[in-house]
Design an enzyme around this catalytic site. Structure first.
Site, PDB file in Angstrom:
ATOM      1  N   HIS A 254     -46.696 -31.756  74.428  1.00 12.82           N
ATOM      2  CA  HIS A 254     -46.758 -30.963  73.197  1.00 12.82           C
ATOM      3  C   HIS A 254     -48.154 -30.936  72.587  1.00 12.82           C
ATOM      4  O   HIS A 254     -48.538 -29.951  71.964  1.00 12.82           O
ATOM      5  CB  HIS A 254     -45.764 -31.532  72.175  1.00 12.82           C
ATOM      6  CG  HIS A 254     -45.539 -30.639  70.996  1.00 12.82           C
ATOM      7  ND1 HIS A 254     -44.906 -29.413  71.103  1.00 12.82           N
ATOM      8  CD2 HIS A 254     -45.871 -30.780  69.676  1.00 12.82           C
ATOM      9  CE1 HIS A 254     -44.847 -28.844  69.908  1.00 12.82           C
ATOM     10  NE2 HIS A 254     -45.428 -29.654  69.030  1.00 12.82           N
TER      11      HIS A 254
ATOM     12  N   ASP B 223     -43.163 -30.706  77.735  1.00 12.28           N
ATOM     13  CA  ASP B 223     -43.146 -30.882  76.276  1.00 12.28           C
ATOM     14  C   ASP B 223     -41.861 -31.608  75.869  1.00 12.28           C
ATOM     15  O   ASP B 223     -40.765 -31.097  76.082  1.00 12.28           O
ATOM     16  CB  ASP B 223     -43.215 -29.502  75.605  1.00 12.28           C
ATOM     17  CG  ASP B 223     -43.484 -29.572  74.109  1.00 12.28           C
ATOM     18  OD1 ASP B 223     -43.044 -30.548  73.473  1.00 12.28           O
ATOM     19  OD2 ASP B 223     -44.112 -28.638  73.577  1.00 12.28           O
TER      20      ASP B 223
ATOM     21  N   SER C 223     -47.106 -24.838  67.387  1.00 13.84           N
ATOM     22  CA  SER C 223     -45.941 -25.637  67.005  1.00 13.84           C
ATOM     23  C   SER C 223     -45.285 -25.052  65.749  1.00 13.84           C
ATOM     24  O   SER C 223     -44.873 -23.901  65.761  1.00 13.84           O
ATOM     25  CB  SER C 223     -46.367 -27.104  66.822  1.00 13.84           C
ATOM     26  OG  SER C 223     -45.238 -27.933  66.707  1.00 13.84           O
TER      27      SER C 223
END
Length: 261
Positions: free
Chosen positions: A238, A209, A145
């Site tokens: 995610h 996601d 991320s």
């Protein structure tokens, strides 16, 4: 949105000399180690070129590991929270793992910011290289991320053994708006840095996601000069990619077969 530091899940205590530190986890870490597992974890501080003191963690998962992963975690975790995952992942794919907390996270000083993020990974990289003497070709950069922004920045400047980008973002503005260009005020412009990466790159992204759209992973993969076969996890979001069996299978294949051959 970019930085959501949790309440620290750990602390460091130092010996009389102040040189050696011990890790203590709080209940928020959701995991307490056995004495044997604790012996595998070394913690210390290093200083960044922006004057912040950041917490570092080396997890010795294997006595015969060829590779060490430099792991840059997501925006809502710290290394205390991640430590059990590091131990589990490293043991399963036969890699040692080195990680650090961004400025303002855990017991690291300073405040989270884009400039500090790049400075933080620089300091972690130099600490890993000098303290443990690990060669760049034996280091795998892993970003998750927001950690992919730090990883891509470093990978665009140094050649390493490999790069793993887990749910990467093209840029900050592109997470919020569907724009094709990089604006001068944009943050984390990873899409502009990716073409400079000379190492093999594995991109991992969940197709469902809803934080960083799947299209970001596709675009990052397409721009990597040495991209390997990506892992698109059907149905994953995610924060749950690691729960799918193909996640571990793909990492094992990449580290044990593709990088070795």
């Amino acid at each position: 949105m970019a930085f959501i530091p949790p309440e620290p899940t750990y602390s460091f205590s130092s010996d009389d000399t102040g040189a050696r530190h011990t890790l203590y986890l709080t209940e928020k870490a959701e995991w307490q180690f056995t004495d044997k597992e604790k012996e595998a974890i070394e913690v210390f501080y290093t200083r960044t070129n922006r004057g912040n003191k950041i917490a570092c963690m080396f997890v010795r998962c294997s006595s015969n590991a060829r590779f060490c992963i430099l792991f840059s975690h997501g925006n809502a975790a710290d290394i205390g929270q991640m430590s059990s995952f590091y131990l589990s992942l490293g043991t399963r794919i036969n890699c040692n793992i080195f990680s650090y907390d961004y400025s303002g996270y855990g017991v690291s000083t300073g405040k989270p910011s884009e400039k500090n993020l790049y400075s933080d990974i620089d300091a972690a990289w130099h600490a890993l290289r000098t303290r443990y003497g690990i060669s760049p070709e034996n280091i795998i950069l892993y970003g998750q991320s927001i950690g992919t922004a730090a990883t891509i920045d470093l990978a665009s400047r140094y050649e390493v053994g490999a790069v793993i980008l887990h749910s990467p973002l093209m840029s900050g503005i592109r997470v919020l708006f569907n724009t094709k260009r990089t604006w001068f005020f944009d943050a984390f412009p990873s899409i502009e840095k990716v073409p400079k990466i000379t190492s093999p790159v594995l991109v991992i992204h969940g197709t469902e996601d809803n934080v960083v759209d799947f299209s970001h992973g596709l675009a990052i993969h397409e721009r990597c000069p040495r991209a390997v076969e990506p892992l698109w996890v059907e149905g994953a979001g995610h924060n749950d990619v690691e729960l799918y069996s193909q996640y571990l299978e793909r990492l094992k294949q990449f580290v044990s077969v593709e990088l070795v051959n």
